[in-house]
Design a protein around this motif. Structure first.
Motif, PDB file in Angstrom:
ATOM      1  N   GLN A  44     -13.037  -7.933  -3.495  1.00 37.52           N
ATOM      2  CA  GLN A  44     -14.019  -6.965  -3.965  1.00 37.52           C
ATOM      3  C   GLN A  44     -13.700  -6.505  -5.392  1.00 37.52           C
ATOM      4  OE1 GLN A  44     -14.345  -3.764  -1.146  1.00 37.52           O
ATOM      5  NE2 GLN A  44     -16.441  -3.340  -1.758  1.00 37.52           N
ATOM      6  N   TYR A  59     -25.068  -7.280   0.020  1.00 38.49           N
ATOM      7  CA  TYR A  59     -25.969  -6.135   0.145  1.00 38.49           C
ATOM      8  C   TYR A  59     -27.414  -6.513  -0.116  1.00 38.49           C
ATOM      9  CZ  TYR A  59     -21.671  -3.508  -0.371  1.00 38.49           C
ATOM     10  OH  TYR A  59     -20.411  -3.004  -0.206  1.00 38.49           O
ATOM     11  N   TYR A 100      -4.989   0.125  10.315  1.00 35.17           N
ATOM     12  CA  TYR A 100      -3.996   0.161   9.241  1.00 35.17           C
ATOM     13  C   TYR A 100      -2.817   1.003   9.672  1.00 35.17           C
ATOM     14  CZ  TYR A 100      -7.170  -2.129   6.078  1.00 35.17           C
ATOM     15  OH  TYR A 100      -7.981  -3.059   5.483  1.00 35.17           O
ATOM     16  N   PRO A 152     -22.506  -0.547   6.550  1.00 34.00           N
ATOM     17  CA  PRO A 152     -22.316   0.563   5.612  1.00 34.00           C
ATOM     18  C   PRO A 152     -20.893   0.597   5.065  1.00 34.00           C
ATOM     19  CG  PRO A 152     -22.539   1.381   7.857  1.00 34.00           C
ATOM     20  CD  PRO A 152     -22.817  -0.070   7.898  1.00 34.00           C
ATOM     21  N   THR A 153     -20.715   1.369   4.033  1.00 36.00           N
ATOM     22  CA  THR A 153     -19.401   1.442   3.395  1.00 36.00           C
ATOM     23  C   THR A 153     -18.355   1.980   4.376  1.00 36.00           C
ATOM     24  OG1 THR A 153     -18.173   2.377   1.566  1.00 36.00           O
ATOM     25  CG2 THR A 153     -19.980   3.696   2.376  1.00 36.00           C
ATOM     26  N   GLY A 154     -17.193   1.369   4.375  1.00 37.77           N
ATOM     27  CA  GLY A 154     -16.136   1.782   5.299  1.00 37.77           C
ATOM     28  C   GLY A 154     -16.271   1.181   6.684  1.00 37.77           C
ATOM     29  N   ALA A 155     -17.239   0.275   6.881  1.00 38.44           N
ATOM     30  CA  ALA A 155     -17.455  -0.291   8.217  1.00 38.44           C
ATOM     31  C   ALA A 155     -16.341  -1.258   8.608  1.00 38.44           C
ATOM     32  CB  ALA A 155     -18.803  -0.997   8.271  1.00 38.44           C
ATOM     33  N   GLY A 156     -15.629  -1.800   7.622  1.00 35.78           N
ATOM     34  CA  GLY A 156     -14.548  -2.727   7.935  1.00 35.78           C
ATOM     35  C   GLY A 156     -14.789  -4.136   7.421  1.00 35.78           C
ATOM     36  N   LYS A 157     -15.715  -4.281   6.488  1.00 32.24           N
ATOM     37  CA  LYS A 157     -16.040  -5.618   5.977  1.00 32.24           C
ATOM     38  C   LYS A 157     -14.866  -6.225   5.207  1.00 32.24           C
ATOM     39  CE  LYS A 157     -19.489  -3.943   3.676  1.00 32.24           C
ATOM     40  NZ  LYS A 157     -19.345  -2.523   4.011  1.00 32.24           N
ATOM     41  N   SER A 158     -14.288  -5.428   4.305  1.00 37.52           N
ATOM     42  CA  SER A 158     -13.144  -5.957   3.541  1.00 37.52           C
ATOM     43  C   SER A 158     -11.968  -6.249   4.459  1.00 37.52           C
ATOM     44  CB  SER A 158     -12.707  -4.959   2.471  1.00 37.52           C
ATOM     45  OG  SER A 158     -13.720  -4.798   1.513  1.00 37.52           O
ATOM     46  N   THR A 159     -11.832  -5.442   5.510  1.00 39.06           N
ATOM     47  CA  THR A 159     -10.749  -5.671   6.460  1.00 39.06           C
ATOM     48  C   THR A 159     -10.939  -7.015   7.161  1.00 39.06           C
ATOM     49  OG1 THR A 159     -10.685  -3.280   6.772  1.00 39.06           O
ATOM     50  CG2 THR A 159      -9.514  -4.628   8.385  1.00 39.06           C
ATOM     51  N   VAL A 190      -9.548   0.502  12.908  1.00 33.44           N
ATOM     52  CA  VAL A 190     -10.611   0.165  11.969  1.00 33.44           C
ATOM     53  C   VAL A 190     -11.589  -0.840  12.579  1.00 33.44           C
ATOM     54  CG1 VAL A 190     -11.098  -0.933   9.754  1.00 33.44           C
ATOM     55  CG2 VAL A 190      -9.228   0.699   9.940  1.00 33.44           C
ATOM     56  N   HIS A 192       0.838  -1.209   0.000  1.00 37.08           N
ATOM     57  CA  HIS A 192       0.000   0.000   0.000  1.00 37.08           C
ATOM     58  C   HIS A 192       0.867   1.251   0.000  1.00 37.08           C
ATOM     59  CE1 HIS A 192      -3.628  -2.176   0.284  1.00 37.08           C
ATOM     60  NE2 HIS A 192      -3.502  -2.563   1.527  1.00 37.08           N
TER      61      HIS A 192
HETATM   62  N1  LIG Z   1      -4.939   0.064   3.003  1.00 38.29           N
HETATM   63  C1  LIG Z   1      -5.559   0.875   3.852  1.00 38.29           C
HETATM   64  N2  LIG Z   1      -4.856   1.809   4.529  1.00 38.29           N
HETATM   65  C2  LIG Z   1      -5.459   2.634   5.392  1.00 38.29           C
HETATM   66  N3  LIG Z   1      -6.760   2.612   5.671  1.00 38.29           N
HETATM   67  C3  LIG Z   1      -7.527   1.710   5.036  1.00 38.29           C
HETATM   68  C4  LIG Z   1      -6.963   0.800   4.096  1.00 38.29           C
HETATM   69  N4  LIG Z   1      -7.965   0.028   3.611  1.00 38.29           N
HETATM   70  C5  LIG Z   1      -9.093   0.443   4.232  1.00 38.29           C
HETATM   71  N5  LIG Z   1      -8.850   1.443   5.099  1.00 38.29           N
HETATM   72  C6  LIG Z   1      -9.824   2.108   5.960  1.00 38.29           C
HETATM   73  O1  LIG Z   1     -10.376   1.144   6.817  1.00 38.29           O
HETATM   74  C7  LIG Z   1     -11.761   1.337   6.969  1.00 38.29           C
HETATM   75  C8  LIG Z   1     -12.503   0.056   6.628  1.00 38.29           C
HETATM   76  O2  LIG Z   1     -12.270  -0.253   5.279  1.00 38.29           O
HETATM   77  P1  LIG Z   1     -12.892  -1.525   4.586  1.00 38.29           P
HETATM   78  O3  LIG Z   1     -12.320  -1.604   3.220  1.00 38.29           O
HETATM   79  O4  LIG Z   1     -12.692  -2.695   5.483  1.00 38.29           O
HETATM   80  O5  LIG Z   1     -14.427  -1.124   4.531  1.00 38.29           O
HETATM   81  P2  LIG Z   1     -15.624  -1.918   3.848  1.00 38.29           P
HETATM   82  O6  LIG Z   1     -16.607  -2.171   4.919  1.00 38.29           O
HETATM   83  O7  LIG Z   1     -15.132  -3.075   3.095  1.00 38.29           O
HETATM   84  O8  LIG Z   1     -16.209  -0.809   2.865  1.00 38.29           O
HETATM   85  P3  LIG Z   1     -16.923  -1.015   1.437  1.00 38.29           P
HETATM   86  O9  LIG Z   1     -18.320  -1.440   1.704  1.00 38.29           O
HETATM   87  O10 LIG Z   1     -16.884   0.340   0.848  1.00 38.29           O
HETATM   88  O11 LIG Z   1     -16.151  -2.015   0.676  1.00 38.29           O
HETATM   89  C9  LIG Z   1     -12.133   2.515   6.083  1.00 38.29           C
HETATM   90  O12 LIG Z   1     -12.248   3.656   6.928  1.00 38.29           O
HETATM   91  C10 LIG Z   1     -10.980   2.676   5.170  1.00 38.29           C
HETATM   92  O13 LIG Z   1     -10.768   4.031   4.888  1.00 38.29           O
END
Ligand SMILES: Nc1ncnc2c1ncn2[C@@H]1O[C@H](COP(=O)(O)OP(=O)(O)OP(=O)(O)O)[C@@H](O)[C@H]1O
Ligand SMILES: [Mg+2]
Length: 624
Positions: free
Chosen positions: A437, A553, A359, A390-397, A371, A124
């Protein structure tokens, strides 16, 4: 980056060369042996030429005749020396070439291997363009001085030999040599010191230019649709101009020093002739000796340049080496454990327990962001759990943590009760598969994209995976079926087709846990539900294939899950069946309803590839 004084650069450059020699000692020895042979023969040739002039040419001019035996001997001597010199040059060139290109290949391999070992957090922080130039032009730059190095080492030996032979001949001529050779050497050192900052700057600009180029090609779609061509071109042109200017500065310096380096030995020859004539009159030397020494100065001029070549390349080498070792020495890789899970044990159980994650900040001095906090949930064997938020909640994390792309700051992630950090890389890869994703497709055939050359995946398995991913229909309709090339990043496929290929790729490995991060968002909702239903209920007679953690979703998809985890701002706010959450959690109801509305609008705008296939190459990706 090359730092410190230019003396520092030379010292460090020599250290880098030392490292190269330690890595390829035998080839280096061959090349230096060739070079020393050449150097010795250069000195010898000077004396043979002197002897030929003194014993053949002068008597011929004075007496009008020489014995045929003497002429034949002179011819044989000159010919023999030439042949041996060819052998020396051959050995040197071959050795230097082998050494340089072997080192380049070895370090390219090491750098790219390291890229794959370094964690996502490191990637990153580092631009793709920089990674490309690290593996390519920086590795090349680091080993540039290897090509002239054996020549330079041989020349040093030759210079010592030349001064020695001068002293044997005549002390006065030796003094001329002692004045000229060190002056040549000093001039070369000054040259390379002047060159150092210019070369380092050029090397940095090379990387920047390739970085900008890479970014604008990569983002061609955005650049075009946003009408940014002119600005992108200007950005590139600006940096390209800087690179041009810095390369011209290098050339200008070369233009000043090259003639100087060329002239000095000629001045030396002149001095030899002046001093030599006096000594000849005094009877201290013979014609043979004078001619030998004068000739020696002429033939030495060229090899001495080799020292300059090495010194001139050192700054670039150090700059390249610094950039390469920044990758090789980068830390933070995630060591794998020793535990192997049983691949035949049926669906796996995934558990998050008190997981905290943030992160790393982009730069060390910035604060990191939290996060996820206290995330705990389980995906029981054979069950399907939906992750909604919701978007940014941390699902992908959470998805990344589940397959160990990143490690939690606190708490544990376990598979079948074993901390994922204790698993081997192979066991982790065969147990859990993530469908990300953003789908990534290689510029290869459909078959290769799905099997990825993993052992034990034949065409039948590929088709089975495609069927499960509801992708068999469109693949069968492709002109070459499984052998169809999909283009770089799958450009010849629609967004939804690409997603289903990556899903099939995950399925082909028969994972025991499947993590789907919004992996079917560009697929028609009905098809998405069909895929999930197919994954949950495998072919009759077969046990459930995998446990599933799905980021979703759509109501139809979520409703298929055994349990729904509702996430907001990195915290699990509620869990239960879809119906339970709809009845009890207002935020959940809002979210699902909002999705449904957006979904309807999207369907009306016909952006799914299933509903409205757009002409290949023209489709606009909605989800990137
Ligand atoms: N590589 C990264 N470096 C820093 N912050 C990150 C990184 N990836 C994600 N984030 C932050 O971590 C938080 C959670 O991100 P994540 O991708 O897990 O959300 P999400 O629930 O998958 O969102 P979406 O529905 O939009 O996919 C967000 O605030 C995002 O800005
Ligand atoms: Mg996400």
């Amino acid at each position: 980056m090359a730092s410190g004084t230019s003396r520092d650069v030379i010292r460090r450059g020599l250290w880098v060369l030392g490292r190269a020699i330690r890595e390829q000692p035998r080839i280096f020895a061959v090349a230096v042996a060739g070079s020393v042979l050449f150097g010795g023969l250069v000195i010898a040739s000077a004396y043979v030429v002197g002897a030929v002039v003194g014993d053949v040419v002068v008597p011929a001019v004075e007496a009008g005749e020489v014995g045929t035996g003497t002429v034949a001997l002179a011819a044989v001597a000159l010919f023999g020396i030439s042949v041996l010199r060819v052998v020396g040059i051959f050995g040197r060139r071959l050795g230097a070439g082998y050494m340089q290109f072997r080192l380049q290949a070895a370090y390219r391999r090491r750098v790219t291997r390291r890229y794959l070992d370094l964690p996502l957090a490191w990637h990153h922080r580092n631009a793709t363009g920089t990674l490309l130039s690290n593996a390519n032009s920086d590795v090349e730059a680091a080993w540039y001085p290897i090509a002239p190095l054996p020549f330079a080492v041989g020349t040093l030996v030759m210079l010592v030999g030349a001064v020695g032979s001068l002293f044997v001949t005549d002390w006065a001529l030796a003094l001329v040599g002692l004045a000229v050779f060190p002056a040549l050497f000093a001039l070369n050192v000054v040259y390379s010191r002047r060159m150092a900052p210019r070369q380092a700057r050029a090397q940095r600009l090379r990387a920047e230019v390739s970085g900008i180029a890479h970014e604008s090609f990569d983002g061609a779609l955005v650049v075009k649709t946003m009408g940014r061509e002119a600005q992108e071109t200007a950005r590139f042109a600006g940096r390209a101009r800087e690179l041009r200017d810095s390369l011209i500065a290098v050339g200008r310096l070369r233009g000043v020093f090259d003639p100087l380096l060329e002239t000095l030995p000629s001045l030396g020859t002149l001095a030899v002739l002046v001093v030599g004539t006096v000594r000849l009159r005094q009877g201290a030397i013979t014609v043979t000796e004078l001619v030998s020494v004068a000739f020696l100065f002429t033939v030495l001029a060229f090899p001495v340049r080799a020292i300059g070549w090495v010194l001139a390349e050192l700054p670039r080498s150090v700059a390249g080496w610094d950039r390469v070792s920044r990758v090789l020495d980068a830390t933070g890789e995630m060591p794998y454990g020793e535990v192997t899970l049983d691949d035949a044990a049926g669906p796996a159980t995934l558990a998050f327990d008190g997981v905290h994650f943030g992160y790393e900040p982009a730069e060390a001095h910035l604060p990191g962001t939290s996060v996820l906090g206290e995330v705990a949930f389980t995906v029981p064997a054979g069950r399907t759990v939906a992750l909604v938020g919701p978007t940014g909640a941390g699902k992908s994390t959470i998805a990344s943590l589940a397959v160990r792309l990143v490690d939690p700051d606190d708490g544990t992630v376990t598979l079948d009760g074993v901390d994922v950090r204790r698993l081997t890389a192979a066991s982790l890869a065969s147990t859990a598969a993530l469908v990300a994703q953003v789908p990534f497709v290689f510029d290869d055939t459909v078959r290769a994209n799905i099997s990825l050359d993993r052992p034990g995946i034949d065409d039948e398995d590929v088709w089975a995976a495609l069927r499960l991913a509801e992708a068999d229909g469109f693949v069968a309709a492709l002109p070459d079926g499984l052998d169809t090339m999909v283009g770089e990043r799958g450009t010849s496929l629609s967004g939804g087709q690409r997603q289903r290929l990556t899903l099939a790729r995950a399925l082909a490995g028969r994972p025991r846990l499947l993590v789907l991060d919004d992996a079917t968002s560009a697929v028609d909702p009905r098809v998405e539900a069909a895929i999930l239903a197919g994954l949950r209920a495998p072919a009759p007679g077969q046990p459930a294939a995998a446990s599933i953690l799905v980021v979703a979703y759509r109501r139809a998809t979520i409703a298929l899950a055994d349990e729904v985890i509702y996430l907001e701002q990195g915290r699990v706010l509620a869990r239960g069946t879809h119906a339970e959450l709809l009845a009890t959690v207002p935020g959940y109801v809002d979210l699902v309803t909002a999705y449904e509305q957006a979904e309807q609008e999207r369907a009306e705008n016909r952006t799914y590839d299933e509903v409205a296939p757009l002409p290949t190459g023209l489709e606009i990706e909605v989800d990137r």
